[in-house]
Design a protein around this motif. Structure first.
Motif, PDB file in Angstrom:
ATOM      1  N   ALA A  16       0.864  -1.198   0.037  1.00 22.95           N
ATOM      2  CA  ALA A  16      -0.032  -0.167   0.053  1.00 22.95           C
ATOM      3  C   ALA A  16       0.953   1.309   0.101  1.00 22.95           C
ATOM      4  N   ILE A  17       0.150   2.329  -0.633  1.00 22.32           N
ATOM      5  CA  ILE A  17       1.005   3.776  -0.782  1.00 22.32           C
ATOM      6  C   ILE A  17       0.493   4.427   0.741  1.00 22.32           C
ATOM      7  N   ALA A  18       1.745   4.775   1.401  1.00 21.80           N
ATOM      8  CA  ALA A  18       1.577   5.757   2.547  1.00 21.80           C
ATOM      9  C   ALA A  18       1.342   7.290   1.984  1.00 21.80           C
ATOM     10  N   PHE A  19       0.107   7.627   2.359  1.00 25.65           N
ATOM     11  CA  PHE A  19      -0.036   9.055   1.645  1.00 25.65           C
ATOM     12  C   PHE A  19      -0.203   9.903   2.708  1.00 25.65           C
ATOM     13  N   SER A  20       0.707  11.296   2.868  1.00 23.41           N
ATOM     14  CA  SER A  20       0.633  11.915   3.877  1.00 23.41           C
ATOM     15  C   SER A  20      -0.281  13.374   3.571  1.00 23.41           C
ATOM     16  N   GLY A  21      -0.749  13.513   2.527  1.00 20.13           N
ATOM     17  CA  GLY A  21      -1.543  14.537   2.368  1.00 20.13           C
ATOM     18  C   GLY A  21      -0.620  15.683   1.792  1.00 20.13           C
ATOM     19  N   ALA A  22       0.623  15.659   1.167  1.00 24.40           N
ATOM     20  CA  ALA A  22       1.554  16.611   0.714  1.00 24.40           C
ATOM     21  C   ALA A  22       1.696  16.001  -0.725  1.00 24.40           C
ATOM     22  N   GLU A  23       2.967  16.068  -1.253  1.00 23.97           N
ATOM     23  CA  GLU A  23       3.163  15.611  -2.745  1.00 23.97           C
ATOM     24  C   GLU A  23       3.316  14.435  -2.664  1.00 23.97           C
ATOM     25  N   ASP A  24       2.902  13.644  -1.984  1.00 20.19           N
ATOM     26  CA  ASP A  24       2.899  12.015  -2.094  1.00 20.19           C
ATOM     27  C   ASP A  24       1.702  11.679  -2.981  1.00 20.19           C
ATOM     28  N   VAL A  25       0.934  12.823  -3.479  1.00 18.23           N
ATOM     29  CA  VAL A  25      -0.284  12.164  -4.552  1.00 18.23           C
ATOM     30  C   VAL A  25       0.680  11.947  -5.829  1.00 18.23           C
ATOM     31  N   ALA A  26       1.755  12.356  -5.959  1.00 18.37           N
ATOM     32  CA  ALA A  26       2.627  11.953  -7.004  1.00 18.37           C
ATOM     33  C   ALA A  26       2.733  10.297  -7.118  1.00 18.37           C
ATOM     34  N   LEU A  27       2.721   9.758  -6.034  1.00 19.57           N
ATOM     35  CA  LEU A  27       2.811   8.149  -5.883  1.00 19.57           C
ATOM     36  C   LEU A  27       1.222   7.540  -6.250  1.00 19.57           C
ATOM     37  N   ILE A  28       0.488   8.176  -5.967  1.00 15.99           N
ATOM     38  CA  ILE A  28      -1.029   7.577  -6.468  1.00 15.99           C
ATOM     39  C   ILE A  28      -0.918   7.845  -7.822  1.00 15.99           C
ATOM     40  N   GLU A  29      -0.500   8.967  -8.377  1.00 17.57           N
ATOM     41  CA  GLU A  29      -0.500   9.061 -10.042  1.00 17.57           C
ATOM     42  C   GLU A  29       0.230   8.215 -10.680  1.00 17.57           C
ATOM     43  N   TYR A  30       1.425   7.727 -10.008  1.00 20.65           N
ATOM     44  CA  TYR A  30       2.316   6.725 -10.771  1.00 20.65           C
ATOM     45  C   TYR A  30       1.498   5.511 -10.877  1.00 20.65           C
ATOM     46  N   ALA A  31       1.120   5.114  -9.705  1.00 21.22           N
ATOM     47  CA  ALA A  31       0.254   3.982  -9.299  1.00 21.22           C
ATOM     48  C   ALA A  31      -0.890   3.935 -10.367  1.00 21.22           C
ATOM     49  N   LYS A  32      -1.642   4.781 -10.585  1.00 18.85           N
ATOM     50  CA  LYS A  32      -2.738   4.830 -11.579  1.00 18.85           C
ATOM     51  C   LYS A  32      -2.097   4.577 -12.916  1.00 18.85           C
ATOM     52  N   LEU A  33      -0.947   5.292 -13.286  1.00 24.63           N
ATOM     53  CA  LEU A  33      -0.521   4.923 -14.654  1.00 24.63           C
ATOM     54  C   LEU A  33       0.020   3.707 -14.810  1.00 24.63           C
ATOM     55  N   THR A  34       0.343   2.909 -13.839  1.00 19.41           N
ATOM     56  CA  THR A  34       0.741   1.487 -14.106  1.00 19.41           C
ATOM     57  C   THR A  34      -0.258   0.640 -14.591  1.00 19.41           C
ATOM     58  N   GLY A  35      -1.659   1.063 -14.465  1.00 22.55           N
ATOM     59  CA  GLY A  35      -2.921   0.340 -14.742  1.00 22.55           C
ATOM     60  C   GLY A  35      -3.158  -0.940 -13.859  1.00 22.55           C
ATOM     61  N   ARG A  36      -2.340  -1.165 -12.853  1.00 23.56           N
ATOM     62  CA  ARG A  36      -2.365  -2.016 -11.798  1.00 23.56           C
ATOM     63  C   ARG A  36      -3.421  -1.748 -10.579  1.00 23.56           C
ATOM     64  N   PRO A  37      -4.127  -2.507  -9.796  1.00 24.80           N
ATOM     65  CA  PRO A  37      -4.909  -2.201  -8.674  1.00 24.80           C
ATOM     66  C   PRO A  37      -3.873  -1.705  -7.582  1.00 24.80           C
ATOM     67  N   PHE A  38      -4.229  -0.753  -6.779  1.00 21.95           N
ATOM     68  CA  PHE A  38      -3.306  -0.309  -5.731  1.00 21.95           C
ATOM     69  C   PHE A  38      -4.143   0.115  -4.449  1.00 21.95           C
ATOM     70  N   ARG A  39      -3.678   0.053  -3.427  1.00 23.48           N
ATOM     71  CA  ARG A  39      -4.123   0.652  -2.247  1.00 23.48           C
ATOM     72  C   ARG A  39      -3.365   1.708  -1.547  1.00 23.48           C
ATOM     73  N   VAL A  40      -4.231   2.622  -0.706  1.00 28.33           N
ATOM     74  CA  VAL A  40      -3.711   3.840  -0.296  1.00 28.33           C
ATOM     75  C   VAL A  40      -4.063   3.903   1.211  1.00 28.33           C
ATOM     76  N   PHE A  41      -3.110   4.372   2.074  1.00 32.31           N
ATOM     77  CA  PHE A  41      -3.477   4.386   3.373  1.00 32.31           C
ATOM     78  C   PHE A  41      -2.877   5.656   3.991  1.00 32.31           C
ATOM     79  N   SER A  42      -3.298   6.273   4.822  1.00 28.79           N
ATOM     80  CA  SER A  42      -2.762   7.544   5.642  1.00 28.79           C
ATOM     81  C   SER A  42      -3.134   7.503   7.006  1.00 28.79           C
ATOM     82  N   LEU A  43      -2.326   8.252   7.777  1.00 28.97           N
ATOM     83  CA  LEU A  43      -2.425   8.448   9.227  1.00 28.97           C
ATOM     84  C   LEU A  43      -3.275   9.716   9.569  1.00 28.97           C
TER      85      LEU A  43
END
Length: 409
Positions: free
Chosen positions: A68-95
């Motif tokens: 899962a992607i650790a999302f902090s609410g800052a520029e980590d949104v880039a990780l989510i965008e990269y994950a989307k671009l792979t076309g694979r399913p992905f999970r995101v969690f945040s604290l």
């Protein structure tokens, strides 16, 4: 010695498993167990020059639903965008620490809607938070450091989240904090946290943007037109909890906006403790192990006795400006040239310019007697007053320092 860990693609075929699949009986030792292992140090070397998209794709391919992607609410949104671009399913969690900015919560909502996902939120234990606040108050971290609060609100919830995974993806970059994150690999066996199977080596940590410059991250975000936290437009770069985050000025490093009242080397919450170069002790950075800072003919190096004498004088013949510094501190290194230039400009003006190395065994004295909060701390000792005046700004260019001196001498 290379770390070797079992990945989610590990295949363990025991005799009993084989018997179940074929419907035939088997003896316990009939088929040897096979385990696929991976040398992640070697994989990190292979991926060192790979793009973030390639690294993300490899991570999702290997671990599937167990990462899962650790999302902090800052520029980590880039990780989510990269994950989307792979076309694979992905999970995101945040604290969710319970102390985030309203803008960050709004950003979470925008990200969920933009990507059609649900972020898996982890919350601190209510009993632990209650005990901390009742015993020490809401803002104890300003007095005794942020580590205890972060441990309750961030580290322990993260530990619980990771116990359900075999790997996680972070937004760590080497340029975020040169003194502590400069050796972050793109993939590693997590040196601190445990994963689903428990024990050392049970969790893999992926850092797809480790080698990416922060400016390039923002070019990517703008090009892809993804949601961003509105705090960024207000001068916030590194974003955490509201009481511990503030905007930075142009030219300041992004981590100066986090826990600004503490030493530069302490600007970590504990989530990435295993990647710190400076953990238990003060370690020189940027090649300053064998040299001092602020060298110049117009600068006076003050000893402990010299500082004590300055404090005792109720009437001084000349005013002083003194920097409290540590040679290993990257922010002290960054202001070195401007402070030396300040000393040159003040030569013969009647204002003495000094320096005092306030780390190590002098640190407690500096904290108790000299208002040391973080390095560097700059003090002005007026001519007719015993009490030094602390320079309040983080603008450390020569013009700003000169304006401070001129306003007080």
């Amino acid at each position: 010695m290379a770390f070797v860990a079992t990945s989610s693609s590990t295949t363990a075929i025991s005799a009993s498993n084989l018997a179940r699949s074929t419907g035939s009986p088997s003896e316990p030792n009939e088929v040897a167990e096979k385990v696929e292992v991976e040398d992640y140090e070697q994989l990190a070397k292979q991926l060192e020059n790979a793009s973030p998209l390639q690294i993300m794709d490899k991570a999702l391919e290997k671990f599937g639903n167990d990462i899962a992607i650790a999302f902090s609410g800052a520029e980590d949104v880039a990780l989510i965008e990269y994950a989307k671009l792979t076309g694979r399913p992905f999970r995101v969690f945040s604290l969710d620490t319970g102390r985030l900015n309203p803008e960050t919560y709004q950003f979470f909502d925008a990200v969920e809607k933009h990507y059609g996902i649900r972020i898996e939120y982890m919350f601190p234990d209510a009993v632990e938070v209650q005990a901390l606040v009742r015993s020490k108050g809401l803002f104890s971290f300003y007095e005794d450091g942020h580590q205890e609060c972060c441990r309750v609100r961030k580290v322990r919830p993260l530990r619980r989240a990771l116990k359900g995974l075999r790997a996680w993806i972070t937004g760590q970059r080497k340029d975020q904090s040169p003194g502590t994150r400069s050796e972050v690999p793109v993939v590693q066996v997590d040196p601190v946290f445990e994963g689903l199977e428990g024990g050392a080596g049970s969790l893999i940590k992926w850092n797809p943007v480790a080698n990416v410059d922060g400016g390039d991250i923002w070019k990517f975000l703008r090009a892809m037109e993804v949601p961003v936290n509105s705090l960024h437009s207000q001068g916030y770069v590194s974003i955490g909890c509201e009481p511990c985050t503030r905007a930075v000025l142009p030219g300041q490093h992004e981590r100066e906006g986090r826990w600004w009242w503490e030493d530069a080397k302490a600007k970590e919450c504990g989530l990435h403790k295993g990647n710190l170069k400076q953990d238990a002790q003060e370690v020189p950075v940027n090649g300053t192990a064998n040299r001092d800072l602020f060298e110049g003919k117009n600068l006076v190096a003050l000893s402990r006795n010299g500082m004590e004498n300055l404090l005792k004088l109720e009437k001084r013949e000349e005013p002083w400006i003194v920097v409290l510094y540590a040679p290993w501190c990257q922010f002290c290194q960054g202001m070195e040239s401007s402070y030396v230039e300040l000393a040159e400009k003040l030569a013969g003006s009647g204002v003495k310019v000094g320096k005092f190395q306030a780390d190590g065994e002098q640190k407690e004295f500096a904290k108790q007697e000299l208002q040391l909060g973080s390095f560097p701390t700059i003090l002005f000792f007026p001519k007719h007053s015993s009490r030094p005046i602390k320079y309040p700004s983080e603008q450390r260019d020569v013009d700003s320092l000169m304006a401070f001196v001129n306003a007080l001498r």
